[in-house]
Scaffold this motif. Structure first.
Motif, PDB file in Angstrom:
ATOM      1  N   VAL A 286     -28.148 -30.882  15.226  1.00  0.00           N
ATOM      2  CA  VAL A 286     -27.272 -31.864  14.575  1.00  0.00           C
ATOM      3  C   VAL A 286     -26.066 -31.128  14.014  1.00  0.00           C
ATOM      4  O   VAL A 286     -26.209 -30.158  13.262  1.00  0.00           O
ATOM      5  CB  VAL A 286     -28.007 -32.621  13.452  1.00  0.00           C
ATOM      6  CG1 VAL A 286     -27.037 -33.540  12.700  1.00  0.00           C
ATOM      7  CG2 VAL A 286     -29.164 -33.439  14.025  1.00  0.00           C
TER       8      VAL A 286
ATOM      9  N   ILE B 261     -24.614 -36.886  21.528  1.00  0.00           N
ATOM     10  CA  ILE B 261     -24.793 -38.206  20.917  1.00  0.00           C
ATOM     11  C   ILE B 261     -23.886 -38.291  19.702  1.00  0.00           C
ATOM     12  O   ILE B 261     -23.919 -37.417  18.830  1.00  0.00           O
ATOM     13  CB  ILE B 261     -26.257 -38.439  20.501  1.00  0.00           C
ATOM     14  CG1 ILE B 261     -27.170 -38.403  21.728  1.00  0.00           C
ATOM     15  CG2 ILE B 261     -26.404 -39.763  19.757  1.00  0.00           C
ATOM     16  CD1 ILE B 261     -28.656 -38.465  21.382  1.00  0.00           C
TER      17      ILE B 261
ATOM     18  N   ALA C  29     -28.890 -43.448  16.795  1.00  0.00           N
ATOM     19  CA  ALA C  29     -29.032 -42.147  17.449  1.00  0.00           C
ATOM     20  C   ALA C  29     -30.501 -41.835  17.717  1.00  0.00           C
ATOM     21  O   ALA C  29     -30.829 -41.221  18.746  1.00  0.00           O
ATOM     22  CB  ALA C  29     -28.405 -41.059  16.588  1.00  0.00           C
TER      23      ALA C  29
ATOM     24  N   SER D  59     -26.015 -39.926  13.912  1.00  0.00           N
ATOM     25  CA  SER D  59     -27.335 -39.349  13.642  1.00  0.00           C
ATOM     26  C   SER D  59     -28.225 -40.339  12.892  1.00  0.00           C
ATOM     27  O   SER D  59     -29.203 -39.956  12.279  1.00  0.00           O
ATOM     28  CB  SER D  59     -27.191 -38.049  12.836  1.00  0.00           C
ATOM     29  OG  SER D  59     -26.460 -38.288  11.624  1.00  0.00           O
TER      30      SER D  59
ATOM     31  N   CYS E  58     -26.476 -34.026  18.337  1.00  0.00           N
ATOM     32  CA  CYS E  58     -25.962 -35.186  17.598  1.00  0.00           C
ATOM     33  C   CYS E  58     -24.776 -34.728  16.752  1.00  0.00           C
ATOM     34  O   CYS E  58     -24.910 -33.801  15.944  1.00  0.00           O
ATOM     35  CB  CYS E  58     -27.042 -35.779  16.685  1.00  0.00           C
ATOM     36  SG  CYS E  58     -28.384 -36.604  17.554  1.00  0.00           S
TER      37      CYS E  58
ATOM     38  N   SER F 104     -22.040 -36.064  13.949  1.00  0.00           N
ATOM     39  CA  SER F 104     -21.793 -37.197  13.050  1.00  0.00           C
ATOM     40  C   SER F 104     -20.907 -36.786  11.893  1.00  0.00           C
ATOM     41  O   SER F 104     -20.658 -35.596  11.672  1.00  0.00           O
ATOM     42  CB  SER F 104     -23.107 -37.772  12.530  1.00  0.00           C
ATOM     43  OG  SER F 104     -23.689 -36.943  11.554  1.00  0.00           O
TER      44      SER F 104
END
Length: 506
Positions: free
Chosen positions: A381, A206, A213, A209, A231, A233
């Motif tokens: 993340v 993805i 998201a 964040s 995630c 980012s």
């Protein structure tokens, strides 16, 4: 007398609110039979759109019900509607502290919008007003002597005297080179393409964040996906967590009064540094002592650790960094208007990420679900994303971070959030408007408008019969992702537009 037509492009929350308010005020002025209203909406159902057409139970409104009313000066109308329709709501209400404090599913809010539209649409017809919905996409607009020609999909045209742009939240076109890849999904909405094309046991990447998201995460969690979710980012920051009920702070330092004092004493607008100093004073007064500001820095800290801390803070009622921005929601847009453009750009560069995660938090129920994804090691993340490319040889998307770390992912969901600048909006209409000089990009984001009347400005002149509302005005109006704020602006728009048609009777 020839019939005057008002056309609204977009049948989402802003478009519906504008339609209802325009009809009501024209009917009260007894001018409704001289004016017709047309709504142009590409979706089959008016009121649904990307945001509220979702079928996922985990897609929760990020604002409590008592601020989500679609009617001008009635922010509590949605919470009243929830109470009235209590028997049909069931599990669509979560984090419920009483319906007026509830967070609800977006699909329930979509039902509310659709119901409100249909009621007033039928009422308008019953009262003798000509109203219609054209189900098509607006592609291009041509300025005519007495109004506009709207070019529609299917090689059709529609003429109008007054035009209201309410196209909803613009999807970002920040990775156009990936658009044709069948494993790339340019937005988390609608969720159907994700669910139909990503295997449930697949690993998924993805982009982003933030709240977008979180929606993507909830789609995967709602549908029992078992693969690893990562995630990626720029800053690695997730939204903070909303408490069940925010403590309303009566600010003493960061106030409109203090900012106006700077204007009248210094004969200039306030700077971001001055505003941040006032925020520090406000926060330390609220905390009843000095704050270790270095400790509040979030970048570089593990997202799962921060989330666990934020959940505990939310359970205790929040902290200064969350409660002050929420307490300022009615004043923050006016404060934003008082900043010079250069100061707005500084804010976005220096403080923008921190403002976003503290002002636009996730509901506690979703925060708990995200924490479980962290605890089971399904979610991670990765910050400091630098580049995303598709590599044919590796048959995957290569995501490179600033430290040189590379990851290869097969499925990629773009959840970086809505486009701020016009050039990044994935909208043929917006790109054509810019190309034809009918709109002018604002450097801080969105388009130039008169912030009091919502008239579109291009070439330093406001169009007398062209208006815009919602996220496309984000650079000049700060809270454009809040329904209550957009509804307030629609009230200003409606009053001005109607005064253009019928004058200002004494």
């Amino acid at each position: 007398m020839s019939l005057i037509n008002i056309t609204i492009i977009g049948g989402g929350a802003c478009g519906i609110s504008a339609f209802i308010e325009l009809f009501l005020q024209l009917r009260i002025a007894k001018s409704h039979e001289n004016v017709s209203i047309t709504i142009i909406e590409e979706n089959q159902e008016v009121g649904k759109g990307l945001a509220f057409g979702t079928k996922q139970p985990g897609h929760i409104l990020n604002t409590q019900a008592d601020l989500m009313g679609i009617h001008f000066t009635e922010p509590q109308h949605f919470s009243d509607w929830l109470i009235e329709h209590d028997a049909r709501i069931g599990s669509e209400v979560v984090d419920n502290q009483g319906e007026n404090k509830a967070f609800t599913t977006r699909r329930l809010y979509g039902d509310y919008l659709k119901e409100q539209f249909e009621h007033y649409f039928e009422l308008a017809k019953k009262e003798g007003m000509r109203v219609e919905v054209i189900r098509a996409s607006a592609i291009k607009i041509a300025k005519m002597t007495a109004g506009f020609d709207v070019h529609l999909s299917g090689n059709k045209k529609h003429a109008c005297n007054y035009l209201v742009l309410a196209p909803g939240t613009p999807v970002a076109n920040n990775y156009p080179e990936l658009e044709d890849n069948k494993h790339y999904f340019g937005s988390p909405w609608p969720s159907t393409p994700l669910l139909e094309n990503i295997p449930k046991d697949a690993d998924v990447a993805i982009l982003g964040s933030s709240l977008s998201a979180i929606d993507a995460l909830m789609t995967l969690a709602d549908n029992a996906y078992t693969g690893k979710i990562t995630c990626y980012s720029l800053d690695g920051l997730m939204p903070r967590v909303q408490s069940d009920e925010h403590e309303r702070i009566e600010c003493k330092f960061l106030t409109l009064k203090k900012l106006h004092e700077i204007q009248r004493n210094e004969l200039r607008n306030p700077t971001i540094k001055e505003i941040f100093r006032l925020f520090i004073q406000e926060a330390e007064a609220y905390a009843d002592g000095a704050i270790d500001w270095k400790a509040t820095k979030r970048m570089g800290k593990p997202a799962d650790q921060l989330l666990a801390e934020d959940i505990e803070i939310a359970r205790k009622g929040g902290d200064a960094l969350v409660n002050i921005p929420y307490s300022l929601r009615y004043e923050s847009s006016e404060m934003w208007k008082w900043l010079d453009e250069s100061e707005k750009l500084k804010f976005k560069k220096w403080l923008g990420p921190y403002w976003a995660v503290n002002r636009h938090c996730m509901p506690l129920v979703n925060a708990e679900r995200v924490r479980k994804l962290f605890e089971t090691k399904q979610l991670s993340v990765v910050p400091r994303l630098k580049e995303v490319v598709f590599d044919e040889n590796k048959n995957g998307f290569v995501l490179t971070c600033e430290d040189g770390q590379e990851s290869v992912e097969k499925y990629l969901i773009n959840a970086t959030g809505p486009a701020s600048s016009v050039k990044m909006m994935k909208s043929e209409l917006m790109q054509n408007l810019a190309k034809d000089n009918l709109i002018e990009a604002e450097n801080a984001g969105g388009i130039k408008i008169n912030t009091e009347t919502m008239q579109v400005i291009a070439g330093k002149k406001a169009y007398p019969n062209f208006y815009a509302v919602g996220h496309i005005t984000n650079g000049l109006l700060l809270d454009v992702n809040a329904v209550w704020f957009n509804v307030k602006m629609i009230g200003n728009l409606s009053r001005h537009l109607i005064s253009q048609i019928i004058g200002n009777p004494s």
